[in-house]
Design an enzyme around this catalytic site. Sequence first.
Site, PDB file in Angstrom:
ATOM      1  N   ASP A   1     -54.384  49.886  57.016  1.00  0.00           N
ATOM      2  CA  ASP A   1     -53.160  50.294  56.327  1.00  0.00           C
ATOM      3  C   ASP A   1     -53.051  49.449  55.059  1.00  0.00           C
ATOM      4  O   ASP A   1     -52.759  48.254  55.128  1.00  0.00           O
ATOM      5  CB  ASP A   1     -51.957  50.068  57.245  1.00  0.00           C
ATOM      6  CG  ASP A   1     -50.658  50.611  56.677  1.00  0.00           C
ATOM      7  OD1 ASP A   1     -50.525  50.633  55.437  1.00  0.00           O
ATOM      8  OD2 ASP A   1     -49.779  50.999  57.460  1.00  0.00           O
TER       9      ASP A   1
ATOM     10  N   ILE B   1     -51.036  49.912  52.270  1.00  0.00           N
ATOM     11  CA  ILE B   1     -49.913  50.362  51.440  1.00  0.00           C
ATOM     12  C   ILE B   1     -49.378  49.276  50.505  1.00  0.00           C
ATOM     13  O   ILE B   1     -48.631  49.579  49.572  1.00  0.00           O
ATOM     14  CB  ILE B   1     -48.757  50.944  52.289  1.00  0.00           C
ATOM     15  CG1 ILE B   1     -48.085  49.866  53.131  1.00  0.00           C
ATOM     16  CG2 ILE B   1     -49.240  52.089  53.160  1.00  0.00           C
ATOM     17  CD1 ILE B   1     -46.815  50.339  53.817  1.00  0.00           C
TER      18      ILE B   1
ATOM     19  N   LYS C   1     -44.508  51.247  48.335  1.00  0.00           N
ATOM     20  CA  LYS C   1     -44.429  49.819  48.018  1.00  0.00           C
ATOM     21  C   LYS C   1     -44.912  49.502  46.608  1.00  0.00           C
ATOM     22  O   LYS C   1     -44.239  48.799  45.862  1.00  0.00           O
ATOM     23  CB  LYS C   1     -45.240  49.018  49.046  1.00  0.00           C
ATOM     24  CG  LYS C   1     -44.948  49.381  50.495  1.00  0.00           C
ATOM     25  CD  LYS C   1     -43.488  49.212  50.873  1.00  0.00           C
ATOM     26  CE  LYS C   1     -43.228  49.612  52.314  1.00  0.00           C
ATOM     27  NZ  LYS C   1     -41.806  49.487  52.701  1.00  0.00           N
TER      28      LYS C   1
END
Length: 465
Positions: free
Chosen positions: A230, A232, A272
């Site tokens: 992940d 992000i 983000k």
Amino acid sequence: MRLLSRKATCNAHGQDSSYFLGWQEYEKNPYHEIKNPTGIIQMGLAENQLSFDLLESWLANNPDAAGFKKDGESIFRELALFQDYHGLPDFKNALVDFMAEIRENRVTFDQNKIVLTAGATSANETLMFCLAESGEAFLLPTPYYPGFDRDLKWRTGVEIVPIQCTSSNDFQITAPALEEAYLEAQKRNLRVKGVLVTNPSNPLGTTMSRSELNLLVNFITAKGIHLISDEIYSGTVFSSPGFVSIMEVLKDRKCENTEVWKRVHIVYSLSKDLGLPGFRVGAIYSNDELVASAATKMSSFGLVSSQTQYLLSALLSDSKFTKNYISENQRRLKQRQNFLVKGLKKAGIICLKSNAGLFCWVNMKHLLGSNTFEAEMELWKKIVYDVKLNISPGSSCHCTEPGWFRVCFANMSEETLNLAMARLKSFVDSMTMTSSHQMLKNSRKRSLTKWVFRLSFHDREPEER
């Protein structure tokens, strides 16, 4: 007869976690500099609000994109009609280019292998559906994002087995910890289907080292399982060491024509890096054609709107803007993180050294009444209800050590963060004063007891001694 499904009535959503309970308390009494200056300041939300002015400036200078026009002509009707779930080619192409730019073009991505989803939450859950059956397991290093208990488990039935990481090595993953987690899953009769990591880490705010990533590749190769990375927060890395994507490691190891190449999957989002969680733009990147195909079909349940794709394809295609945005956003994040660290230091609080993300992993062990998670919850409640700061306790992130907290810094103004630090310092000072007063009181009590004992001893007759 049961009127509702078990899924609707079960308590597996994770909503009773202190992570979510803190949000609920904030919503009852939210801080506002004018309307509610004594309210709770939200420091449990990992949002990036530091570079909105850059985005707003681009929108002002590109009215056609914001007004759904092309060459001055409205394309509103075209965008309003049904679109294929594969997504707009222009947007997918712009997105993979942006992902490559964040990684300084050390790796490139193929738009045909990317699947659009309604945020990273949807991306992670979709991968669970694609890679595991209900009752099978994924290994996750602790501490991890509290929302994973909902995102990965609730609807899929997939289990999470923690990889226990500790502060002794700054919570880095080790080979023994990986093997221990794998054995724990076997003891629980759970078939392990993969490992999921966040890089950069949420909640640690640190990037994974190349050695950790190589360790993971070795592990999943030996076990014949998947790896989900992940990524992000990949565009929020503001100081060294820099960000190393799992795709870069695979490329360096020349894994392109191996089985492991198909068993590594990336999750990405614009929530983000661009600070656009409300736009609900996430993505899965997989070299496995079957996974990409299945995930694309599943994306029907969480599509990104055509209007959003059109607007962002124009924004991300502006390479001059994206290059400036990435560097300026990282500069602002570094500045704000330094501001938080200095504020914490003034309050006598230290945190894990970090180089990425929208938060710090803060050590408040010295403020605990005892080295227990019960004491951590007592401290957390005081901070939420008395200090009026919503932060996330380490136990909600499945940390193995009491006293750690995640504190966010990018979702508020500098003035609000300054107020939060002032409140925290006042609280710590009062605790220290109370503790010192109690120690002095106990010391006097002990001294008095000794004096009485000596006095009574000298008053006795020799034969009584």
